[in-house]
Design a protein around this motif. Structure first.
Motif, PDB file in Angstrom:
ATOM      1  N   GLY A  76      11.766 -93.622 -60.802  1.00 35.74           N
ATOM      2  CA  GLY A  76      11.919 -94.302 -62.203  1.00 35.74           C
ATOM      3  C   GLY A  76      11.203 -94.911 -63.282  1.00 35.74           C
ATOM      4  O   GLY A  76      10.055 -94.166 -63.063  1.00 35.74           O
ATOM      5  N   ASN A  77      11.517 -96.425 -64.577  1.00 36.31           N
ATOM      6  CA  ASN A  77      10.749 -95.847 -65.374  1.00 36.31           C
ATOM      7  C   ASN A  77       9.205 -96.806 -64.757  1.00 36.31           C
ATOM      8  O   ASN A  77       8.429 -96.902 -65.832  1.00 36.31           O
ATOM      9  N   SER A  78       9.647 -97.842 -63.845  1.00 39.09           N
ATOM     10  CA  SER A  78       8.583 -98.880 -63.545  1.00 39.09           C
ATOM     11  C   SER A  78       7.862 -98.182 -61.800  1.00 39.09           C
ATOM     12  O   SER A  78       8.507 -97.887 -60.998  1.00 39.09           O
ATOM     13  N   THR A  79       6.630 -97.891 -61.817  1.00 37.27           N
ATOM     14  CA  THR A  79       6.242 -97.851 -60.292  1.00 37.27           C
ATOM     15  C   THR A  79       5.384 -99.001 -59.526  1.00 37.27           C
ATOM     16  O   THR A  79       5.089 -99.750 -60.713  1.00 37.27           O
ATOM     17  N   ILE A  80       5.602 -98.601 -58.653  1.00 36.93           N
ATOM     18  CA  ILE A  80       4.789 -99.236 -57.979  1.00 36.93           C
ATOM     19  C   ILE A  80       3.487 -99.239 -57.611  1.00 36.93           C
ATOM     20  O   ILE A  80       3.314 -97.965 -56.919  1.00 36.93           O
ATOM     21  N   ALA A  81       1.869 -99.377 -57.377  1.00 33.25           N
ATOM     22  CA  ALA A  81       0.793 -99.163 -56.864  1.00 33.25           C
ATOM     23  C   ALA A  81       0.582 -99.071 -55.830  1.00 33.25           C
ATOM     24  O   ALA A  81       0.801-100.345 -55.378  1.00 33.25           O
ATOM     25  N   TRP A  82      -0.142 -98.840 -55.077  1.00 27.84           N
ATOM     26  CA  TRP A  82      -0.864 -98.454 -53.814  1.00 27.84           C
ATOM     27  C   TRP A  82      -1.482 -99.370 -53.212  1.00 27.84           C
ATOM     28  O   TRP A  82      -3.215 -99.825 -54.822  1.00 27.84           O
ATOM     29  N   PRO A  83      -1.471-100.834 -53.532  1.00 26.29           N
ATOM     30  CA  PRO A  83      -3.064-101.245 -53.749  1.00 26.29           C
ATOM     31  C   PRO A  83      -4.231-100.435 -52.737  1.00 26.29           C
ATOM     32  O   PRO A  83      -4.317 -99.484 -51.659  1.00 26.29           O
ATOM     33  N   ILE A  84      -5.391-101.021 -52.733  1.00 24.28           N
ATOM     34  CA  ILE A  84      -6.126-100.885 -52.363  1.00 24.28           C
ATOM     35  C   ILE A  84      -7.093-101.419 -51.379  1.00 24.28           C
ATOM     36  O   ILE A  84      -7.539-102.746 -52.460  1.00 24.28           O
TER      37      ILE A  84
ATOM     38  N   LEU B 116      21.927 -84.217 -52.632  1.00 27.01           N
ATOM     39  CA  LEU B 116      21.035 -85.084 -52.018  1.00 27.01           C
ATOM     40  C   LEU B 116      19.879 -85.722 -52.219  1.00 27.01           C
ATOM     41  O   LEU B 116      19.152 -86.670 -52.521  1.00 27.01           O
ATOM     42  N   SER B 117      19.310 -85.177 -53.745  1.00 26.06           N
ATOM     43  CA  SER B 117      17.500 -85.567 -54.019  1.00 26.06           C
ATOM     44  C   SER B 117      18.119 -86.603 -55.101  1.00 26.06           C
ATOM     45  O   SER B 117      17.693 -87.278 -55.362  1.00 26.06           O
ATOM     46  N   THR B 118      19.921 -86.392 -55.982  1.00 23.50           N
ATOM     47  CA  THR B 118      20.140 -87.490 -56.851  1.00 23.50           C
ATOM     48  C   THR B 118      20.536 -88.689 -55.987  1.00 23.50           C
ATOM     49  O   THR B 118      19.475 -90.386 -56.190  1.00 23.50           O
ATOM     50  N   TYR B 119      20.514 -88.311 -54.503  1.00 23.96           N
ATOM     51  CA  TYR B 119      20.610 -89.889 -53.383  1.00 23.96           C
ATOM     52  C   TYR B 119      19.457 -90.660 -53.154  1.00 23.96           C
ATOM     53  O   TYR B 119      19.041 -91.748 -52.906  1.00 23.96           O
TER      54      TYR B 119
ATOM     55  N   SER C  21      18.537 -93.565 -54.182  1.00 20.21           N
ATOM     56  CA  SER C  21      18.162 -94.633 -52.919  1.00 20.21           C
ATOM     57  C   SER C  21      16.515 -95.610 -52.678  1.00 20.21           C
ATOM     58  O   SER C  21      16.699 -96.494 -52.115  1.00 20.21           O
ATOM     59  N   PHE C  22      15.799 -94.441 -53.162  1.00 20.47           N
ATOM     60  CA  PHE C  22      14.407 -94.813 -52.442  1.00 20.47           C
ATOM     61  C   PHE C  22      13.022 -94.921 -53.852  1.00 20.47           C
ATOM     62  O   PHE C  22      12.052 -95.647 -53.648  1.00 20.47           O
ATOM     63  N   TRP C  23      13.164 -93.642 -54.008  1.00 26.29           N
ATOM     64  CA  TRP C  23      12.210 -92.742 -55.132  1.00 26.29           C
ATOM     65  C   TRP C  23      12.370 -93.879 -56.474  1.00 26.29           C
ATOM     66  O   TRP C  23      11.092 -94.235 -56.666  1.00 26.29           O
ATOM     67  N   LYS C  24      13.105 -94.580 -56.404  1.00 26.49           N
ATOM     68  CA  LYS C  24      12.827 -95.078 -57.904  1.00 26.49           C
ATOM     69  C   LYS C  24      13.201 -96.871 -57.512  1.00 26.49           C
ATOM     70  O   LYS C  24      12.345 -97.411 -57.969  1.00 26.49           O
TER      71      LYS C  24
ATOM     72  N   GLU D 239       7.432 -87.813 -59.225  1.00 31.56           N
ATOM     73  CA  GLU D 239       8.847 -87.445 -59.210  1.00 31.56           C
ATOM     74  C   GLU D 239       8.396 -85.950 -58.405  1.00 31.56           C
ATOM     75  O   GLU D 239       7.254 -85.661 -57.893  1.00 31.56           O
ATOM     76  N   ALA D 240       9.097 -85.795 -58.042  1.00 28.95           N
ATOM     77  CA  ALA D 240       9.179 -84.763 -56.143  1.00 28.95           C
ATOM     78  C   ALA D 240      10.102 -83.633 -56.833  1.00 28.95           C
ATOM     79  O   ALA D 240      10.665 -83.704 -57.654  1.00 28.95           O
ATOM     80  N   ILE D 241       9.869 -82.944 -55.781  1.00 26.68           N
ATOM     81  CA  ILE D 241      11.150 -81.494 -56.525  1.00 26.68           C
ATOM     82  C   ILE D 241      11.392 -81.113 -54.370  1.00 26.68           C
ATOM     83  O   ILE D 241      10.801 -81.240 -53.090  1.00 26.68           O
ATOM     84  N   TRP D 242      13.115 -80.753 -54.709  1.00 27.16           N
ATOM     85  CA  TRP D 242      13.369 -80.498 -53.050  1.00 27.16           C
ATOM     86  C   TRP D 242      13.854 -78.941 -53.225  1.00 27.16           C
ATOM     87  O   TRP D 242      14.300 -78.357 -53.881  1.00 27.16           O
TER      88      TRP D 242
END
Length: 388
Positions: free
Chosen positions: A63-71, A237-240, A244-247, A254-257
């Motif tokens: 997505g346009n906004s990401t959620i950073a991992w807490p360190i 499946l990549s779209t779903y 559903s989850f990546w965004k 981005e990932a690739i399948w």
């Protein structure tokens, strides 16, 4: 004389080679040629973590906004144990993470890889397919785990096949006539990896054992489940997965399948999502936290709890798309890939361990896991204890 013999031998070799190639085409084993090109001609002997560049792929968009991992406040303050360092070097670990209380506590990369590097998930993708199944049920595209596969794939509407449910596919109890062989180039597992039309391969399968009764690990079960989800949602499946989850989970990259081919365009549902350790870890967190991520209920809590428990009493090592272990008397769930790819969740201690790499160890007698799996857990706990 010697030159004449050499010319004869070279000509004979070329004739035999051309004959072998012709026979592969005649008997519909020409996919082996791709396997030879992708594996042996690149200096490997089996599939490997960077092989995605040799296949057609589809992007899993972030997505346009990401959620950073807490360190974590103690991030990388404790060094890896000697035992962990030895096995990581021996087996070619390229990423190792320990997540404590949903914050990255320890992280190390090797061999030129980094937190941004994409490597093959292999069968960790099976857990992600189960997550997509849960989302499809949540979204109303699939009624429940008990809905027949034949409702989506008419080829499975008769005889024993008519009894097969989507839950049977996820829990590895489909009864399919699939040979889970990783060594024979003539096995259906090899064909599924290299064939340009995996849908046709799957629709040629038969249900030969009573479904829903006995656990038997078959990658074909997950591939069929992927086809069911594709049909039910009317999405790739990549779209779903992206929607559903990546965004919603704010993936950093981005990932690739991997696809069977550009023409067919079917994702290899049973494997082959290329992403990084941090983003793979988010799926472990999702199931550890009962379907909640960043305060949003992305999956039903009851579904995530069911997925990480054994379905069958005589198969305590597998639930729905997840492996299960009781090592150190802990309730552990695992996303697992064939070369020792792991996302290990231990909810009772709020710990996750992520390992990506080139090789795995030998299976421990009487166990469903290889020796390295147990080392990763034991040494992670030692490191955590050293911090106290």
């Amino acid at each position: 004389m010697i030159k004449r013999v050499l010319r004869f031998l070279l000509k004979a070799f070329l004739i035999i080679l051309l004959l072998c190639i012709a026979l592969l085409y005649i008997f519909d084993y020409d996919y082996i040629l791709k396997g030879v090109r992708v594996v042996y001609m690149t200096g490997h002997t089996t599939a490997y973590i960077d092989d995605h560049s040799y296949f057609d792929n589809r992007t899993i968009e972030k997505g346009n906004s990401t959620i950073a991992w807490p360190i974590h406040s103690e991030y990388n303050k404790i060094a890896a144990t000697d035992r962990l360092n030895v096995i990581n070097k021996k087996l070619g670990t390229v990423a190792f993470m320990i997540v404590k209380n949903d914050s990255i506590w320890y992280e190390n990369y090797a061999d030129g890889y980094s937190k941004n590097s994409k490597t093959n998930s292999f069968s960790m993708a099976k857990s992600i397919i189960t997550a997509l199944l849960g989302k499809a049920i949540m979204d109303g595209h699939i009624q429940s785990l008990d809905q027949p596969v034949g409702d989506f794939l008419p080829e499975f509407s008769d005889g024993l096949a008519a009894k097969t449910t989507v839950g049977d596919l996820s829990s590895m109890s489909s009864g399919l006539n699939w040979d889970e062989s990783y060594t024979s180039p003539f096995s259906i597992t090899a064909r599924a990896y290299y064939d340009p039309n995996i849908r046709d391969v799957m629709l040629g399968l038969k249900v030969v054992d009573e479904p829903g009764k006995i656990y038997k690990y078959l990658s074909g079960s997950t591939q069929l489940l992927g086809m069911v989800i594709e049909k039910a949602t009317e999405r790739r499946l990549s779209t779903y997965l992206s929607e559903s989850f990546w965004k919603p989970m704010g993936m950093q990259h981005e990932a690739i399948w991997q696809l069977d081919s550009k023409e067919s365009g079917m994702e290899k549902a049973y494997c082959c999502i290329a992403s990084n350790a941090r983003d793979f870890a988010r799926f472990g967190m999702l199931f550890k936290n009962k379907g909640i991520f960043a305060g949003e209920q992305l999956l039903p809590a009851e579904f995530t709890e069911l997925a990480i428990k054994p379905r069958f009493d005589d198969a305590p090592m597998y639930g729905y798309g997840f492996w299960i272990s009781n090592h150190l008397d802990k309730k552990i769930f695992v996303m697992r890939g064939i070369l020792g790819q792991y996302v290990i969740g231990i909810p009772e201690d709020n710990i996750m361990i992520v390992r990506l790499g080139h090789n795995r160890g030998q299976f421990v007698v009487g166990e469903s896991f290889t020796e390295d799996f147990f080392v990763y857990i034991e040494e992670a706990y030692k490191m955590l204890e050293n911090a106290q």
